[in-house]
Design a protein around this motif. Structure first.
Motif, mmCIF file in Angstrom:
data_model
loop_
_atom_site.group_PDB
_atom_site.id
_atom_site.type_symbol
_atom_site.label_atom_id
_atom_site.label_comp_id
_atom_site.label_asym_id
_atom_site.label_seq_id
_atom_site.Cartn_x
_atom_site.Cartn_y
_atom_site.Cartn_z
ATOM 1 N N VAL A 124 0.838 -1.200 0.000
ATOM 2 C CA VAL A 124 0.000 0.000 0.000
ATOM 3 C C VAL A 124 0.875 1.254 0.000
ATOM 4 O O VAL A 124 0.623 2.217 -0.740
ATOM 5 C CB VAL A 124 -0.945 -0.004 1.216
ATOM 6 C CG1 VAL A 124 -1.658 1.340 1.347
ATOM 7 C CG2 VAL A 124 -1.977 -1.128 1.080
ATOM 8 N N LEU A 125 1.913 1.254 0.829
ATOM 9 C CA LEU A 125 2.814 2.413 0.890
ATOM 10 C C LEU A 125 3.468 2.671 -0.459
ATOM 11 O O LEU A 125 3.538 3.824 -0.910
ATOM 12 C CB LEU A 125 3.878 2.178 1.958
ATOM 13 C CG LEU A 125 4.991 3.227 2.074
ATOM 14 C CD1 LEU A 125 4.420 4.588 2.450
ATOM 15 C CD2 LEU A 125 6.052 2.796 3.084
ATOM 16 N N CYS A 126 3.942 1.626 -1.110
ATOM 17 C CA CYS A 126 4.602 1.814 -2.405
ATOM 18 C C CYS A 126 3.651 2.421 -3.433
ATOM 19 O O CYS A 126 4.030 3.312 -4.199
ATOM 20 C CB CYS A 126 5.156 0.484 -2.918
ATOM 21 S SG CYS A 126 6.634 -0.086 -2.038
ATOM 22 N N GLU A 127 2.418 1.936 -3.466
ATOM 23 C CA GLU A 127 1.465 2.517 -4.419
ATOM 24 C C GLU A 127 1.168 3.970 -4.072
ATOM 25 O O GLU A 127 1.093 4.838 -4.957
ATOM 26 C CB GLU A 127 0.165 1.719 -4.445
ATOM 27 C CG GLU A 127 -0.794 2.231 -5.524
ATOM 28 C CD GLU A 127 -2.076 1.418 -5.603
ATOM 29 O OE1 GLU A 127 -2.391 0.948 -6.707
ATOM 30 O OE2 GLU A 127 -2.756 1.275 -4.570
ATOM 31 N N ASN A 128 1.015 4.271 -2.787
ATOM 32 C CA ASN A 128 0.757 5.653 -2.378
ATOM 33 C C ASN A 128 1.929 6.569 -2.725
ATOM 34 O O ASN A 128 1.743 7.724 -3.122
ATOM 35 C CB ASN A 128 0.480 5.709 -0.875
ATOM 36 C CG ASN A 128 -0.886 5.154 -0.506
ATOM 37 O OD1 ASN A 128 -1.724 4.908 -1.383
ATOM 38 N ND2 ASN A 128 -1.111 4.943 0.772
ATOM 39 N N VAL A 129 3.144 6.044 -2.563
ATOM 40 C CA VAL A 129 4.332 6.839 -2.902
ATOM 41 C C VAL A 129 4.362 7.130 -4.396
ATOM 42 O O VAL A 129 4.670 8.253 -4.823
ATOM 43 C CB VAL A 129 5.615 6.112 -2.457
ATOM 44 C CG1 VAL A 129 6.852 6.768 -3.067
ATOM 45 C CG2 VAL A 129 5.716 6.122 -0.936
ATOM 46 N N ARG A 130 4.041 6.147 -5.219
ATOM 47 C CA ARG A 130 4.042 6.378 -6.677
ATOM 48 C C ARG A 130 3.002 7.423 -7.060
ATOM 49 O O ARG A 130 3.235 8.272 -7.933
ATOM 50 C CB ARG A 130 3.773 5.068 -7.414
ATOM 51 C CG ARG A 130 4.877 4.033 -7.262
ATOM 52 C CD ARG A 130 4.614 2.833 -8.166
ATOM 53 N NE ARG A 130 5.488 1.723 -7.822
ATOM 54 C CZ ARG A 130 5.113 0.651 -7.134
ATOM 55 N NH1 ARG A 130 3.863 0.555 -6.722
ATOM 56 N NH2 ARG A 130 5.968 -0.314 -6.868
ATOM 57 N N ILE A 131 1.843 7.376 -6.413
ATOM 58 C CA ILE A 131 0.806 8.379 -6.680
ATOM 59 C C ILE A 131 1.329 9.766 -6.328
ATOM 60 O O ILE A 131 1.160 10.734 -7.085
ATOM 61 C CB ILE A 131 -0.469 8.060 -5.875
ATOM 62 C CG1 ILE A 131 -1.124 6.778 -6.396
ATOM 63 C CG2 ILE A 131 -1.456 9.223 -5.951
ATOM 64 C CD1 ILE A 131 -2.242 6.259 -5.510
ATOM 65 N N ALA A 132 1.985 9.873 -5.173
ATOM 66 C CA ALA A 132 2.532 11.162 -4.749
ATOM 67 C C ALA A 132 3.628 11.635 -5.691
ATOM 68 O O ALA A 132 3.685 12.824 -6.056
ATOM 69 C CB ALA A 132 3.070 11.047 -3.318
ATOM 70 N N GLN A 133 4.510 10.727 -6.091
ATOM 71 C CA GLN A 133 5.594 11.104 -7.003
ATOM 72 C C GLN A 133 5.048 11.640 -8.322
ATOM 73 O O GLN A 133 5.583 12.604 -8.882
ATOM 74 C CB GLN A 133 6.491 9.887 -7.260
ATOM 75 C CG GLN A 133 7.355 9.494 -6.079
ATOM 76 C CD GLN A 133 8.085 8.173 -6.318
ATOM 77 O OE1 GLN A 133 7.530 7.246 -6.911
ATOM 78 N NE2 GLN A 133 9.314 8.087 -5.864
ATOM 79 N N ASP A 134 4.007 11.020 -8.824
ATOM 80 C CA ASP A 134 3.420 11.468 -10.084
ATOM 81 C C ASP A 134 2.768 12.842 -9.956
ATOM 82 O O ASP A 134 2.716 13.605 -10.924
ATOM 83 C CB ASP A 134 2.375 10.458 -10.570
ATOM 84 C CG ASP A 134 2.999 9.173 -11.084
ATOM 85 O OD1 ASP A 134 4.214 9.179 -11.376
ATOM 86 O OD2 ASP A 134 2.281 8.152 -11.187
ATOM 87 N N ALA A 135 2.262 13.157 -8.767
ATOM 88 C CA ALA A 135 1.526 14.410 -8.580
ATOM 89 C C ALA A 135 2.425 15.583 -8.218
ATOM 90 O O ALA A 135 2.068 16.736 -8.484
ATOM 91 C CB ALA A 135 0.469 14.218 -7.486
ATOM 92 N N LEU A 136 3.572 15.320 -7.615
ATOM 93 C CA LEU A 136 4.419 16.410 -7.120
ATOM 94 C C LEU A 136 5.345 16.949 -8.213
ATOM 95 O O LEU A 136 5.836 16.185 -9.040
ATOM 96 C CB LEU A 136 5.254 15.930 -5.935
ATOM 97 C CG LEU A 136 4.460 15.610 -4.655
ATOM 98 C CD1 LEU A 136 5.334 14.883 -3.647
ATOM 99 C CD2 LEU A 136 3.892 16.895 -4.048
ATOM 100 N N PRO A 137 5.615 18.250 -8.204
ATOM 101 C CA PRO A 137 6.467 18.851 -9.241
ATOM 102 C C PRO A 137 7.961 18.701 -8.972
ATOM 103 O O PRO A 137 8.770 19.061 -9.817
ATOM 104 C CB PRO A 137 6.057 20.330 -9.193
ATOM 105 C CG PRO A 137 5.671 20.559 -7.767
ATOM 106 C CD PRO A 137 5.025 19.275 -7.311
ATOM 107 N N VAL A 138 8.328 18.220 -7.786
ATOM 108 C CA VAL A 138 9.736 18.028 -7.418
ATOM 109 C C VAL A 138 9.879 16.658 -6.775
ATOM 110 O O VAL A 138 8.888 16.034 -6.390
ATOM 111 C CB VAL A 138 10.224 19.128 -6.442
ATOM 112 C CG1 VAL A 138 10.219 20.490 -7.099
ATOM 113 C CG2 VAL A 138 9.375 19.132 -5.167
ATOM 114 N N PRO A 139 11.091 16.151 -6.617
ATOM 115 C CA PRO A 139 11.289 14.842 -5.998
ATOM 116 C C PRO A 139 10.790 14.788 -4.555
ATOM 117 O O PRO A 139 10.703 15.803 -3.863
ATOM 118 C CB PRO A 139 12.799 14.646 -6.067
ATOM 119 C CG PRO A 139 13.249 15.517 -7.186
ATOM 120 C CD PRO A 139 12.356 16.709 -7.149
ATOM 121 N N LEU A 140 10.513 13.577 -4.125
ATOM 122 C CA LEU A 140 9.990 13.313 -2.791
ATOM 123 C C LEU A 140 10.994 12.484 -1.993
ATOM 124 O O LEU A 140 11.604 11.554 -2.522
ATOM 125 C CB LEU A 140 8.668 12.536 -2.898
ATOM 126 C CG LEU A 140 8.051 11.977 -1.613
ATOM 127 C CD1 LEU A 140 7.553 13.114 -0.717
ATOM 128 C CD2 LEU A 140 6.897 11.027 -1.955
#
Length: 470
Positions: A124-140
């Motif tokens: 679940v965390l990995c999928e949530n991280v990918r969603i966040a990475q796709d949405a953010l304009p800079v690295p996470l």
């Protein structure tokens, strides 16, 4: 790679001191405490001087069972752009639970809670991280958190959990050495083992902070000087890798500027000693093997950061394209995994904030300690966002709020919490002093925009609280 240097957490209470401190290369600001279109003047002046500012989020809850809230992601991205930040950071934690996945009321923790180190939670965390990475304009980059409690039935150590997270998503790490020390005291976890297992070359920067031990429990307060034990963990980390940045966190009980300067100097010296030690060891190894390079090879080349400009979200620059998408052998988690995680997190959070029974397998005493810590944090934050309340209630504010918080969980932000607390007092005919009660009534009316609730509303809210306690 963005070399940050030595920094300090920017807080409004020490804004002037931060601007005056010598040798501050960068600052970090709590993202939820600023607005993208109205930055504090102090941050604007720091940016004009060329000081890097990194927004640090606390409310995404990427370790929770729900997918990240698009509005929260958008707000975090806007702040990163407004600050010209090279990256944003968040936590490997859950901060709310319940809701549609469990058909129970949504509960807010008001704090960062540990994610179980299980396959379900990692998927679940990995999928949530990918969603966040796709949405953010800079690295996470994501931070390991401090914990008072351990989950039963965990399947991985912290180092193993973080290593697989990095491998599957390409996300960077924000390693908090104070949190490693906290988990050593509270959960018996060896910081050296964690450092040996996690991919240190994925570290974006490091947090250092103080705390205090009470009755055998370490509280990560960010309100005390950095202890020697935390500096020792920092020294160990810097013998393994040269971190791009190291930052001092202080959130309360702020000392004079001179003391902050001394702590920064100690952190700088500790980091330098560790790096010199690592360099000497690498030189010795290189001579022994006739090596040409003194730079240790990373365990995975995809974790290296490129120096090029970045214009979109996802993993840090230079990551292998394969890490930006789910691996073929690691499909996105099914709804069932989210539901299983949702049930376990809701059960724990309900015990912590709503007084329901402690789930099987948890240390009841430690859950009680965590519950009291959450209530104390709520009281402290409410006192900050609504400073009139301690003024009106005097010494009675804190005990009254703690009694209220024992069975009434947060269902919104801290400002909503303050309103609900005052409503609770007024419905109970408190405080007894008529003048104080009149002041509270006026305060509530000014901020709620309505009159105190009538009998029907009181009955509905009483029923809601009863359902939460089940």
């Amino acid at each position: 790679m963005t070399e940050l240097g030595i920094g300090i957490g920017w807080r409004p209470e020490i804004a002037e001191a931060v601007e005056a401190l010598p040798g501050v290369d960068w600052v970090e600001v709590v993202a939820e405490n600023i607005c993208a279109d109205h930055l504090p003047d102090s941050l604007t002046r720091l940016r004009e001087r060329g000081v890097t500012v990194v927004p640090h989020g606390v409310s995404l809850g990427l370790g929770g069972a729900d997918r990240p809230d698009p509005a929260r992601l958008a707000a975090l991205g806007e702040k990163a752009v407004a600050l010209g930040a090279p990256l944003v950071t968040e936590h490997i934690a859950f901060v709310r639970a319940g809701g549609p996945l469990t058909a129970t009321p949504l509960l807010e923790a008001g704090h960062l809670l540990p994610v179980p180190r299980t396959r379900d939670a990692l998927d679940v965390l990995c999928e949530n991280v990918r969603i966040a990475q796709d949405a953010l304009p800079v690295p996470l980059a994501l931070e390991n958190i401090a914990a008072l409690i351990s989950w039963p039935g965990e399947e991985m150590t912290e180092g193993q959990f973080l290593a697989e997270l990095v491998e599957r998503t390409g996300v960077r790490l924000l390693i908090d050495v104070a949190n490693l020390h906290t988990n050593h005291v509270n959960r018996g976890e060896d910081p050296a083992r964690a450092l040996s297992e996690l991919p240190v070359e994925a570290i974006a920067y490091v947090h250092v902070a103080g705390g205090v031990e009470r009755d055998g429990v370490w509280h990560d307060t960010h309100a005390h000087p950095v202890p020697r034990a935390v500096l020792d963990v920092l020294a160990d980390l810097t013998t393994r890798v040269s971190p791009p940045g190291v930052l001092l966190e202080r959130d309360d009980d702020f000392p004079p500027e001179e003391e902050l300067a001394k702590e920064l100097e100690v952190i700088r010296a500790t980091t330098a000693v560790g790096m010199r030690s690592a360099g000497a060891e690498q030189v010795g190894t290189a001579h022994a093997h006739g090596a040409r390079s003194l730079v240790p090879a990373p365990r995975d080349a995809s974790l290296l950061i490129g120096a090029g400009a970045r214009v979109s979200g996802g993993p840090m620059p230079g990551a292998a394209p394969a890490t930006q998408e789910p691996r073929s052998d690691a499909p996105a988690p099914r709804t069932a995994a989210r539901q299983r995680l949702a049930v376990t997190q809701a059960s724990l959070l309900s015990a912590l904030v709503a007084g329901t029974p402690v789930p099987e397998g948890f240390d009841t005493r430690r859950v009680g300690v965590q519950s009291r810590a959450l209530a104390a944090k709520r009281a402290g934050v409410v006192a900050k966002v609504a400073p009139e309340l301690p003024e009106i209630l005097g010494k009675g504010f804190r005990p009254a709020f703690l009694a209220y918080a024992r069975s009434r969980p947060m269902t919104g932000g801290y400002r909503r919490d303050a309103l609900d607390f005052v409503e609770h007092l007024l419905l109970a005919g408190r405080p007894e002093d008529p003048a104080a009660r009149r002041q509270l009534t006026e305060w509530w009316q000014d901020r709620s925009g309505s009159r105190p609730p009538g009998r029907a509303t009181r009955l509905v809210r009483a029923a809601r609280h009863a359902l939460v306690r089940r």
